[in-house]
Write an enzyme that holds these catalytic residues in place. Sequence first.
Site, PDB file in Angstrom:
ATOM      1  N   LYS A  32      15.024 -26.587 -20.008  1.00 27.40           N
ATOM      2  CA  LYS A  32      14.116 -27.605 -19.570  1.00 27.40           C
ATOM      3  C   LYS A  32      13.033 -27.085 -19.059  1.00 27.40           C
ATOM      4  O   LYS A  32      12.043 -27.708 -18.953  1.00 27.40           O
ATOM      5  CB  LYS A  32      14.854 -28.335 -18.504  1.00 27.40           C
ATOM      6  CG  LYS A  32      16.060 -29.274 -19.019  1.00 27.40           C
ATOM      7  CD  LYS A  32      17.152 -29.623 -17.653  1.00 27.40           C
ATOM      8  CE  LYS A  32      18.195 -30.241 -18.115  1.00 27.40           C
ATOM      9  NZ  LYS A  32      19.016 -30.650 -16.511  1.00 27.40           N
ATOM     10  N   GLY A  33      13.012 -25.914 -18.725  1.00 26.74           N
ATOM     11  CA  GLY A  33      11.912 -25.330 -17.973  1.00 26.74           C
ATOM     12  C   GLY A  33      10.532 -25.485 -18.525  1.00 26.74           C
ATOM     13  O   GLY A  33       9.419 -25.482 -17.781  1.00 26.74           O
ATOM     14  N   GLU A  77       7.558 -21.156 -23.767  1.00 23.82           N
ATOM     15  CA  GLU A  77       8.519 -20.938 -23.016  1.00 23.82           C
ATOM     16  C   GLU A  77       7.993 -20.905 -21.738  1.00 23.82           C
ATOM     17  O   GLU A  77       6.804 -20.628 -21.624  1.00 23.82           O
ATOM     18  CB  GLU A  77       8.918 -19.517 -23.163  1.00 23.82           C
ATOM     19  CG  GLU A  77      10.438 -19.189 -23.730  1.00 23.82           C
ATOM     20  CD  GLU A  77      11.408 -19.418 -22.748  1.00 23.82           C
ATOM     21  OE1 GLU A  77      11.298 -20.396 -21.963  1.00 23.82           O
ATOM     22  OE2 GLU A  77      12.396 -18.759 -22.987  1.00 23.82           O
ATOM     23  N   ASP A  78       8.771 -21.054 -20.710  1.00 20.58           N
ATOM     24  CA  ASP A  78       8.310 -21.221 -19.291  1.00 20.58           C
ATOM     25  C   ASP A  78       8.108 -19.778 -18.556  1.00 20.58           C
ATOM     26  O   ASP A  78       7.112 -19.460 -18.074  1.00 20.58           O
ATOM     27  CB  ASP A  78       9.365 -21.980 -18.328  1.00 20.58           C
ATOM     28  CG  ASP A  78      10.897 -21.455 -18.715  1.00 20.58           C
ATOM     29  OD1 ASP A  78      11.043 -20.587 -19.152  1.00 20.58           O
ATOM     30  OD2 ASP A  78      11.583 -22.147 -17.702  1.00 20.58           O
ATOM     31  N   ASP A 114      11.882 -13.227 -17.993  1.00 20.14           N
ATOM     32  CA  ASP A 114      12.428 -12.560 -16.956  1.00 20.14           C
ATOM     33  C   ASP A 114      12.932 -10.970 -17.803  1.00 20.14           C
ATOM     34  O   ASP A 114      12.123 -10.138 -17.931  1.00 20.14           O
ATOM     35  CB  ASP A 114      13.451 -13.126 -16.310  1.00 20.14           C
ATOM     36  CG  ASP A 114      13.863 -12.535 -15.044  1.00 20.14           C
ATOM     37  OD1 ASP A 114      13.209 -11.348 -14.759  1.00 20.14           O
ATOM     38  OD2 ASP A 114      14.921 -13.012 -14.406  1.00 20.14           O
ATOM     39  N   PHE A 150      11.969 -14.835  -7.534  1.00 24.65           N
ATOM     40  CA  PHE A 150      12.303 -15.897  -8.223  1.00 24.65           C
ATOM     41  C   PHE A 150      11.266 -17.165  -7.776  1.00 24.65           C
ATOM     42  O   PHE A 150      11.006 -17.110  -6.665  1.00 24.65           O
ATOM     43  CB  PHE A 150      13.865 -16.275  -7.571  1.00 24.65           C
ATOM     44  CG  PHE A 150      14.438 -17.382  -8.410  1.00 24.65           C
ATOM     45  CD1 PHE A 150      14.786 -17.001  -9.532  1.00 24.65           C
ATOM     46  CD2 PHE A 150      14.432 -18.656  -7.984  1.00 24.65           C
ATOM     47  CE1 PHE A 150      15.715 -17.941 -10.591  1.00 24.65           C
ATOM     48  CE2 PHE A 150      14.987 -19.628  -8.854  1.00 24.65           C
ATOM     49  CZ  PHE A 150      15.552 -19.394 -10.210  1.00 24.65           C
ATOM     50  N   VAL A 151      10.991 -17.941  -8.777  1.00 22.34           N
ATOM     51  CA  VAL A 151       9.928 -18.544  -8.465  1.00 22.34           C
ATOM     52  C   VAL A 151      10.319 -20.215  -9.110  1.00 22.34           C
ATOM     53  O   VAL A 151      11.424 -20.152  -9.904  1.00 22.34           O
ATOM     54  CB  VAL A 151       8.586 -18.392  -9.329  1.00 22.34           C
ATOM     55  CG1 VAL A 151       8.007 -17.171  -8.658  1.00 22.34           C
ATOM     56  CG2 VAL A 151       8.717 -18.195 -10.840  1.00 22.34           C
ATOM     57  N   ASP A 209      13.208 -24.430 -12.305  1.00 26.50           N
ATOM     58  CA  ASP A 209      14.173 -24.872 -11.073  1.00 26.50           C
ATOM     59  C   ASP A 209      14.962 -23.818 -10.368  1.00 26.50           C
ATOM     60  O   ASP A 209      15.093 -22.727 -10.807  1.00 26.50           O
ATOM     61  CB  ASP A 209      15.227 -25.727 -11.833  1.00 26.50           C
ATOM     62  CG  ASP A 209      16.063 -24.981 -12.783  1.00 26.50           C
ATOM     63  OD1 ASP A 209      15.550 -24.028 -13.599  1.00 26.50           O
ATOM     64  OD2 ASP A 209      17.476 -24.955 -12.481  1.00 26.50           O
ATOM     65  N   ARG A 212      11.748 -28.797  -9.702  1.00 26.90           N
ATOM     66  CA  ARG A 212      11.181 -28.784 -11.155  1.00 26.90           C
ATOM     67  C   ARG A 212       9.777 -29.348 -11.050  1.00 26.90           C
ATOM     68  O   ARG A 212       8.773 -29.216 -11.537  1.00 26.90           O
ATOM     69  CB  ARG A 212      11.831 -29.261 -12.380  1.00 26.90           C
ATOM     70  CG  ARG A 212      12.982 -28.430 -12.696  1.00 26.90           C
ATOM     71  CD  ARG A 212      13.428 -28.948 -14.135  1.00 26.90           C
ATOM     72  NE  ARG A 212      14.721 -28.720 -14.430  1.00 26.90           N
ATOM     73  CZ  ARG A 212      15.200 -27.559 -14.803  1.00 26.90           C
ATOM     74  NH1 ARG A 212      14.462 -26.732 -15.332  1.00 26.90           N
ATOM     75  NH2 ARG A 212      16.455 -27.137 -15.190  1.00 26.90           N
TER      76      ARG A 212
HETATM   77  P1  IMP Z   1      15.633 -14.047 -19.481  1.00 25.82           P
HETATM   78  O1  IMP Z   1      16.658 -14.269 -20.295  1.00 25.82           O
HETATM   79  O2  IMP Z   1      16.221 -13.207 -18.202  1.00 25.82           O
HETATM   80  O3  IMP Z   1      13.978 -13.584 -19.914  1.00 25.82           O
HETATM   81  O4  IMP Z   1      15.607 -15.592 -18.490  1.00 25.82           O
HETATM   82  C1  IMP Z   1      14.970 -16.482 -18.917  1.00 25.82           C
HETATM   83  C2  IMP Z   1      15.368 -17.766 -18.468  1.00 25.82           C
HETATM   84  O5  IMP Z   1      15.746 -17.719 -17.114  1.00 25.82           O
HETATM   85  C3  IMP Z   1      14.210 -18.817 -18.250  1.00 25.82           C
HETATM   86  O6  IMP Z   1      13.818 -19.321 -19.369  1.00 25.82           O
HETATM   87  C4  IMP Z   1      14.522 -19.556 -16.866  1.00 25.82           C
HETATM   88  O7  IMP Z   1      15.018 -20.765 -17.566  1.00 25.82           O
HETATM   89  C5  IMP Z   1      15.314 -18.613 -16.087  1.00 25.82           C
HETATM   90  N1  IMP Z   1      14.417 -17.888 -15.120  1.00 25.82           N
HETATM   91  C6  IMP Z   1      14.141 -16.672 -15.090  1.00 25.82           C
HETATM   92  N2  IMP Z   1      13.347 -16.304 -13.917  1.00 25.82           N
HETATM   93  C7  IMP Z   1      13.334 -17.427 -13.421  1.00 25.82           C
HETATM   94  C8  IMP Z   1      12.496 -17.906 -12.042  1.00 25.82           C
HETATM   95  O8  IMP Z   1      11.997 -16.892 -11.308  1.00 25.82           O
HETATM   96  N3  IMP Z   1      12.802 -19.207 -11.562  1.00 25.82           N
HETATM   97  C9  IMP Z   1      13.395 -20.069 -12.522  1.00 25.82           C
HETATM   98  N4  IMP Z   1      14.095 -19.866 -13.641  1.00 25.82           N
HETATM   99  C10 IMP Z   1      13.942 -18.482 -13.938  1.00 25.82           C
HETATM  100 MG    MG Z   2      16.661 -22.249 -15.688  1.00 25.75          MG
END
Ligand code: IMP
Ligand code: MG
Length: 193
Positions: free
Chosen positions: A58-59, A114-115, A118, A167-168, A174, A180
Amino acid sequence: MITPENEAAGGPERLEDGDEVGRVIVSEADLQARIVELGDRITADYAESPPLLVGVLKGAFMFMSDLSRAVALPVDVDFMAVSSYGSATRTSGVVRIVKDLDMDLADRHVLVVEDIVDSGLTLSYLQRYLLARSPASLEVCALLVKEGQQRTELDLRYVGFHIPAEFVVGYGLDVDERLRNLKAIHAYAGSLS
Ligand code: IMP
Ligand code: MG
């Protein structure tokens, strides 16, 4: 909601003022200005072949809404929803497709919206999944990239902002499905499980 009690106190408390909402990491004005720049670049890069924008729910819903309007081309829009196994704040890299695309990707120029990146594990999984559908091209536009967190090599064509590894929340992002609808990106000031 305006109730007799809070009306007497000057209206409902603003979401931004809650205990969990920390300092602004990217302001509403900076978000909007950067999205105009990204939209202009995408418009120029895809002038000959308007892309299919694939938003990751949803991000990315808010970013998709603003970015799609910043692109002056007849784009198509589709969404997929993924959920990554792991805790609320840490991904495991194992991704489950909760909602698949409605559209066929064959011979389409696909731009994933993509939002936040990480660890990069979610995106890396998605790229492999989407490439198997034979798009004409596959690129990524990520609003936020956390500095120094990536556990995999990623090719990100468009990036909005590099942010510190904390964390944001807000602008689509969210914590346990909350916050959100903040207009800016904020540090999360509550306690993380
Ligand atoms: P990754 O697989 O570690 O790159 O994480 C990706 C997903 O984790 C993102 O699409 C977000 O949904 C969630 N995510 C990662 N960091 C944050 C954050 O700081 N706040 C909120 N959601 C996050
Ligand atoms: Mg999420």
